[in-house]
Design an enzyme around this catalytic site. Sequence first.
Site, PDB file in Angstrom:
ATOM      1  CE  LYS A  55      -3.746  -2.527   2.167  1.00  0.00           C
ATOM      2  NZ  LYS A  55      -4.540  -2.880   3.332  1.00  0.00           N
ATOM      3  CD  GLN A  99      -3.578  -4.547   6.433  1.00  0.00           C
ATOM      4  OE1 GLN A  99      -3.646  -3.500   5.790  1.00  0.00           O
ATOM      5  NE2 GLN A  99      -3.970  -5.696   5.929  1.00  0.00           N
ATOM      6  CG  ASP A 122      -9.825  -0.136   5.000  1.00  0.00           C
ATOM      7  OD1 ASP A 122      -9.568  -0.596   3.881  1.00  0.00           O
ATOM      8  OD2 ASP A 122      -9.151  -0.358   6.019  1.00  0.00           O
TER       9      ASP A 122
END
Length: 286
Positions: A55, A99, A122
């Site tokens: 990422k 995460q 997200d």
Amino acid sequence: MPQTGNIIDGKGMAAQIRSELKATVQTLSHQGTMPGLAVVLVGEDPASQLYVRGKIRACEEVGIYSEQIYLTSDVLEEEVLAVIDRLNDDQKIHGILVQLPLPVQIDPDRIIERIDPAKDVDGFHPQNMGRLVIGQHGFLPCTPHGIMEMLKRSDISITGKHVVVVGRSNIVGKPISFLLQREHATVTMCHSRTRELAHYTKQADILIAAAGKAHLLGRDHISPNTVVIDVGMNRLQGRKVVGDVDFEAVRELASHITPVPGGVGPMTIAMLLYNTVEAAKQRCKE
Ligand code: GUN
């Protein structure tokens, strides 16, 4: 004659999206806004470390500013919440990603709910998830969004199609079912307790495998000319990564199929960058 063994090149499509985003980021930067993403990683899980590195690298390629916050696996929930509060207030940061999975002492729901919904790139915050369910505009979760983009860029129509989704996770299965319905698909949800899985999967025009089980779906599960989207990322003991679909067994049968790796994975990262750029654009408009 229908095409068979037609591999959808997620890696190539994601590269195309990144180059489109790079141009947008340049324009935004010239206007005085540099999109910024903060990635929070708790613990030392090697798979999560790998994903986070991917990422960050993608941000660098596109010109997005990024910050990585590494916390040890014994960190207290209150400390993670304090990091989120700081990032919510940080003007350089437009997107925040924590995460998953998190260590057991930390409640992921509490962490996700603390993220400012306007920075929730997200798309996991209940506000964004709720908006998706009722068809309002909000951040879309990256993997389902990436799948929709893959179908669109492969000229695969969705209206009226029967899509069978295997897996009911909050990250993939549930949100993709709503996105597909929004595009007028008929959706069947299957999961780990579904009896006679093949009975359902064989009826799919489009099959989305998101169960997290290596090679769950093989030749006996798929009818000829099905579009097969494989979300699985399962690490075998020899460290090889395979999907939920037995690729070699079904590739000739499928009209289109995504490989693992090089299919859905790169698209997920591309849509994270897309959401971060969108978050920066929204802030510009305020
Ligand atoms: N872990 C596995 N997939 C994801 C994802 O899309 N976002 C985050 N934050 N964590 C994940």
